[in-house]
Scaffold this motif. Sequence first.
Motif, mmCIF file in Angstrom:
data_model
loop_
_atom_site.group_PDB
_atom_site.id
_atom_site.type_symbol
_atom_site.label_atom_id
_atom_site.label_comp_id
_atom_site.label_asym_id
_atom_site.label_seq_id
_atom_site.Cartn_x
_atom_site.Cartn_y
_atom_site.Cartn_z
ATOM 1 N N VAL A 44 0.858 -1.180 0.000
ATOM 2 C CA VAL A 44 0.000 0.000 0.000
ATOM 3 C C VAL A 44 0.896 1.233 0.000
ATOM 4 N N LYS A 45 0.675 2.115 -0.983
ATOM 5 C CA LYS A 45 1.504 3.321 -1.095
ATOM 6 C C LYS A 45 0.653 4.579 -1.131
ATOM 7 N N ASN A 46 1.224 5.655 -0.612
ATOM 8 C CA ASN A 46 0.631 6.985 -0.728
ATOM 9 C C ASN A 46 1.593 7.825 -1.551
ATOM 10 N N ARG A 47 1.253 8.036 -2.816
ATOM 11 C CA ARG A 47 2.090 8.813 -3.729
ATOM 12 C C ARG A 47 3.546 8.373 -3.690
ATOM 13 N N GLY A 48 3.746 7.066 -3.783
ATOM 14 C CA GLY A 48 5.094 6.511 -3.845
ATOM 15 C C GLY A 48 5.695 6.109 -2.515
ATOM 16 N N LEU A 49 5.118 6.546 -1.407
ATOM 17 C CA LEU A 49 5.655 6.206 -0.084
ATOM 18 C C LEU A 49 4.956 4.954 0.444
ATOM 19 N N VAL A 50 5.722 3.973 0.884
ATOM 20 C CA VAL A 50 5.162 2.704 1.351
ATOM 21 C C VAL A 50 4.545 2.880 2.731
ATOM 22 N N PHE A 51 3.256 2.581 2.855
ATOM 23 C CA PHE A 51 2.543 2.644 4.134
ATOM 24 C C PHE A 51 2.333 1.264 4.736
ATOM 25 N N ALA A 52 2.285 0.232 3.892
ATOM 26 C CA ALA A 52 2.078 -1.127 4.428
ATOM 27 C C ALA A 52 2.577 -2.161 3.436
ATOM 28 N N ARG A 53 3.123 -3.227 4.008
ATOM 29 C CA ARG A 53 3.480 -4.407 3.213
ATOM 30 C C ARG A 53 2.943 -5.630 3.943
ATOM 31 N N ILE A 54 2.266 -6.490 3.221
ATOM 32 C CA ILE A 54 1.845 -7.761 3.817
ATOM 33 C C ILE A 54 2.249 -8.869 2.855
#
Length: 369
Positions: free
Chosen positions: A126-136
């Motif tokens: 899950v990314k917000n404008r290229g920044l990673v917010f979550a990885r599962i």
Amino acid sequence: MARRKKKKNLYKFILLVIFAATFGTALFYFLTQRGENLERDSLIIERNINNLLLKLAIPEKNIITWRVEKKQQGKIWIEINKEAPLGRAEWSIARSALLTENLSNKQNYTVSYAEIRGGGALKATVKNRGLVFARITFSDIKTKPLLCIVIDDCGSDKKRLTDFMELGMPLTFSILPDHRHTQLLDASLARAGFETLLHLPMEPHKPDLKSMGKGALLTDMSAAQIKSVLLYDLLQVPSVKGVNNHMGSLFTENADKMRVVLSILKSKNLFFLDSATSPRSVCLKTASEAGVPCLRNSVFLDTIDETDKIKERIREALSIARKKGYAVAIGHVTRKNTAQSLREMKDTLIQGAEVTTLENILAEYGENK
């Protein structure tokens, strides 16, 4: 007179301009340093992930979670990382999950999926404008040996500790008592979801008070003194799950002294990891008698702080894990090349073993191994 008044007004104007410029600079600095706080979005995303895991009926004990506090491009957030086993037949359910549901600025987020580890795992990002917010990461259910990597000597160097935290693996961190950042690291590592230990200084055959540090246990201490020092050390790290010895080649050979330590750990529901600083250690036997869960270190990764040597020890740990079903490896936050070596060997580690916690190894293989 008019000229003097005009000059005075000019001075006032200049002072006003300087004040406005200074105030504007200070305000700009405050806003840019403070950043846009998106921690609430992180919590919503994690809740969505947890709902998916519930839907998939994955037991909580099989889910590994760690969090990293991030600040970048004027944004502040918590990066959520989770790993869980999931049969390939159910990957389509994972792909259909609404991981950005209930976000007020949903349009700024994207979710991507990729098969990794040679097709043996599915990763959602899950990314917000290229920044990673979550990885599962969902690993296909296969039998893999277990490997726990413990990072010793935490307590002073926050920067090097961050290098390990950002590797994206569920490492275990062992914290020395009475160091500059002992209590801060205990809280921050627990908040990030990492397993932590008290790295308990114990007397070696060649005593060096400076190397042992504060809060050390000595063989000439009475049972009451050992209890007092150990309880004081534990008070500084309330989040720990267990204890391992720092040095201690002499102390861990003394069954009477170890019984005192283990009786306290039992009363606190803590396990013990024998760091294996002596081949004559009595920890496993004494812990078994005391009813305290205990494991023994399989290999030190960075006795020689050279990348090639550390990688050899990592491969040795994987080999032990394949033979026994599990292994424990100890590295040190103070070494220059350990974090980088683990980073470069990450794919090999993940393909060859399930990197996990000591608690999980104890749950899977039992005690006193």
